[in-house]
Design an enzyme around this catalytic site. Structure first.
Site, short mmCIF file in Angstrom:
data_model
loop_
_atom_site.label_atom_id
_atom_site.label_comp_id
_atom_site.label_asym_id
_atom_site.label_seq_id
_atom_site.Cartn_x
_atom_site.Cartn_y
_atom_site.Cartn_z
N SER A 87 0.83 -1.20 0.00
CA SER A 87 0.00 0.00 0.00
C SER A 87 0.87 1.26 0.00
O SER A 87 1.69 1.44 -0.89
CB SER A 87 -0.97 -0.05 1.19
OG SER A 87 -2.02 0.87 1.05
N ASP A 178 -1.65 13.70 13.93
CA ASP A 178 -1.72 15.08 13.45
C ASP A 178 -0.88 15.26 12.20
O ASP A 178 -1.31 15.91 11.23
CB ASP A 178 -1.26 16.05 14.54
CG ASP A 178 -2.18 16.08 15.74
OD1 ASP A 178 -3.35 15.66 15.60
OD2 ASP A 178 -1.75 16.51 16.82
N HIS A 236 -7.54 -5.88 0.05
CA HIS A 236 -6.36 -5.03 0.09
C HIS A 236 -5.28 -5.57 1.03
O HIS A 236 -4.09 -5.47 0.74
CB HIS A 236 -6.77 -3.62 0.52
CG HIS A 236 -5.66 -2.63 0.50
ND1 HIS A 236 -4.88 -2.40 -0.62
CD2 HIS A 236 -5.18 -1.79 1.47
CE1 HIS A 236 -3.98 -1.46 -0.35
NE2 HIS A 236 -4.14 -1.08 0.91
#
Length: 257
Positions: A87, A178, A236
């Site tokens: 990925s 974040d 996936h």
């Protein structure tokens, strides 16, 4: 500027197999595969920036993440390696292979194409944000918070691998959430680099996944012209759903080099 990544290294001789996880993953997710592969290879599994036990820093661009891997290879005196990326980690591996092909003995890509994708992780981001703000006392509470946004239990179990005990005995995320969220557009973008990688390449895709659809194959062939394409009966997370078939395809590919 590259950073010092956390990593697992089995040691051993021969050309190492470097394993690069995907978004929200870590080297820990690959321990069963590492245990099997260490009988055949030296295996180095990394935690990418803002993942696992690696530092939290700004910037999730593919050039920066590939530079982190190159710096680790240099520190371990690894001149060439087989690169396996799943990925997002596959895009990191493609970037490294395009920018430093002399360092790549072969390239193995797990269910990703060298294309830009849309926003697929809004619910996951919301669930992780809920956990971060909720400071659950235990994994049951964390799962309940995640479930407010993420309905699939298998996905919640995967995300829960990012939980660790905090200083106040509550559970906290070891992700740099974040930093990941602020540069999410870079993660969804194409891999960096302008040249194709012409070395030996294996692309594994899941038949139930949309990440390497037939429509993506022209772009894949342009960037990875030597790619062998193998389709597994999986989604996936093909390395988790079909672990033996996944390892078998990779072993056959490397053994034939």
């Amino acid at each position: 500027m590259s950073i010092e990544l956390n990593y697992l290294d089995t040691g051993g001789d021969g050309t190492p197999l470097v394993v690069i996880h995907g978004l929200f993953g870590s080297a820990d997710n690959w321990r069963s595969h590492i245990k099997a592969w260490e009988q055949r290879h030296r295996v180095v599994a990394v935690d990418l920036r803002n993942h696992g036990r690696s530092p939290h820093v700004e910037g999730m661009g593919y050039t920066a993440m590939a530079d982190d891997i190159l710096a680790l290879l240099d520190s371990l005196s690894i001149s060439r390696a087989h690169l396996l990326g799943h990925s997002m980690g596959g895009k990191v591996a493609i970037t490294l292979a395009r920018q430093a092909p002399e360092r790549v003995a072969s390239l193995i890509i797990g269910d990703i194409a060298p294309v830009a994708y849309g926003h697929d992780h809004d619910s996951v981001m919301a669930g992780l944000r809920r956990v971060k703000e909720g400071r659950p006392a235990n994994r049951r509470e964390a799962d309940a918070l995640l479930a407010e946004h993420v309905k699939e239990r298998a996905v919640r179990l995967f995300l829960a691998t990012n939980l660790m005990r905090g200083e106040d005995e509550g559970l906290v995320l070891r992700l740099g959430l974040d930093q990941i969220q602020s540069d999410y557009e870079s993660i969804m973008a194409e891999p960096a680099g302008s040249k194709p990688f012409t070395g030996p390449t294996l692309v594994l895709r899941g038949s139930a996944s949309h990440y390497v659809a037939d429509e993506h194959l022209p772009a894949l062939r342009k960037v990875l012209p030597e790619a062998q394409l193998v389709t597994l009966d999986a989604g996936h997370w093909l390395h988790a759903e079909q672990p033996e078939a996944f390892r078998g395809a990779i072993d056959t590919f490397i053994d034939a080099l």
